[in-house]
Design an enzyme around this catalytic site. Structure first.
Site, PDB file in Angstrom:
ATOM      1  N   HIS A  87       0.840  -1.205   0.000  1.00 48.47           N
ATOM      2  CA  HIS A  87       0.000   0.000   0.000  1.00 48.47           C
ATOM      3  C   HIS A  87       0.877   1.256   0.000  1.00 48.47           C
ATOM      4  O   HIS A  87       0.659   2.177  -0.792  1.00 48.47           O
ATOM      5  CB  HIS A  87      -0.908  -0.028   1.241  1.00 48.47           C
ATOM      6  CG  HIS A  87      -1.738   1.194   1.443  1.00 48.47           C
ATOM      7  ND1 HIS A  87      -3.108   1.150   1.445  1.00 48.47           N
ATOM      8  CD2 HIS A  87      -1.420   2.496   1.657  1.00 48.47           C
ATOM      9  CE1 HIS A  87      -3.587   2.374   1.650  1.00 48.47           C
ATOM     10  NE2 HIS A  87      -2.577   3.207   1.799  1.00 48.47           N
ATOM     11  N   GLU A  88       1.862   1.288   0.888  1.00 51.30           N
ATOM     12  CA  GLU A  88       2.722   2.475   0.996  1.00 51.30           C
ATOM     13  C   GLU A  88       3.650   2.602  -0.207  1.00 51.30           C
ATOM     14  O   GLU A  88       3.876   3.708  -0.715  1.00 51.30           O
ATOM     15  CB  GLU A  88       3.516   2.449   2.303  1.00 51.30           C
ATOM     16  CG  GLU A  88       2.648   2.410   3.558  1.00 51.30           C
ATOM     17  CD  GLU A  88       1.550   3.456   3.614  1.00 51.30           C
ATOM     18  OE1 GLU A  88       1.704   4.547   3.016  1.00 51.30           O
ATOM     19  OE2 GLU A  88       0.515   3.209   4.257  1.00 51.30           O
TER      20      GLU A  88
ATOM     21  N   HIS B  48       1.941   4.209  -3.089  1.00 48.66           N
ATOM     22  CA  HIS B  48       1.922   5.676  -3.034  1.00 48.66           C
ATOM     23  C   HIS B  48       3.199   6.249  -3.653  1.00 48.66           C
ATOM     24  O   HIS B  48       3.150   7.219  -4.423  1.00 48.66           O
ATOM     25  CB  HIS B  48       1.798   6.168  -1.591  1.00 48.66           C
ATOM     26  CG  HIS B  48       0.427   6.046  -1.006  1.00 48.66           C
ATOM     27  ND1 HIS B  48      -0.675   6.681  -1.541  1.00 48.66           N
ATOM     28  CD2 HIS B  48      -0.017   5.370   0.079  1.00 48.66           C
ATOM     29  CE1 HIS B  48      -1.741   6.390  -0.811  1.00 48.66           C
ATOM     30  NE2 HIS B  48      -1.371   5.593   0.176  1.00 48.66           N
TER      31      HIS B  48
END
Length: 165
Positions: free
Chosen positions: A73-74, A77
């Site tokens: 998820h990170e 980004h």
């Protein structure tokens, strides 16, 4: 964190970077990973630093979910920022990286228990219900730096005098 944990994290990071490089036909620098987050947040991406920060307490309690979901998820980004520039944090570009590149569901929030990391809360009341406010929000109210309203009745929340935890 022990050597095995660092190895597993680095393996997930390397896999995500490799998948992104294959999908976008370009290279991406590997981000640095730090355990510097507190509170209820599982992870945070620092776009201009190419860095992700993880919550060590939540990591310890949810190791497999961090490896399977939070770290991708990170990193998504970071990849989204490097490919598309400034876009909505969980917009269609980020969702595309999560689902098409990493094959991970594009969930925007975690569902981990936060009981072990939750700070003091204070009871606030409006015309229709009561709310627990964090110590940070409570202190802002006490210093007259902020006020909060109920989303249902639109009344200002008032401190009842009770500390909940």
């Amino acid at each position: 964190m022990d050597i095995e944990t660092h190895y597993q994290i680095n393996k997930v990071v390397a896999r995500c970077i490799q998948q992104a490089q294959t999908a976008f036909q370009r290279t991406f620098p590997s981000p640095s990973v730090h355990f510097k987050l507190r509170g209820k947040v599982a992870g945070k991406a620092y776009l201009n630093l190419n860095e992700i920060r993880l919550n060590p307490v939540l990591f310890k309690e949810n190791r497999q979910a961090f490896l399977a979901e939070v770290i991708p998820h990170e990193i998504a980004h970071l990849i989204t920022h490097q490919v598309y520039g400034r876009v909505r944090p969980h917009g269609k570009e980020w969702q595309g990286v999560m689902e098409s590149v990493f094959a991970v569901p594009a969930k925007t929030t975690h569902s981990f228990s936060v009981k072990s990391v939750q700070g003091k809360t204070f009871e606030y009341q409006c015309a229709c219900t009561t709310y627990p406010l964090s110590i940070r929000r409570h202190n802002k109210v006490m210093r007259h730096q902020a006020s909060y309203r109920c989303q249902q009745c639109d009344h200002t929340l008032m401190f009842t005098g009770k500390q909940l935890s």
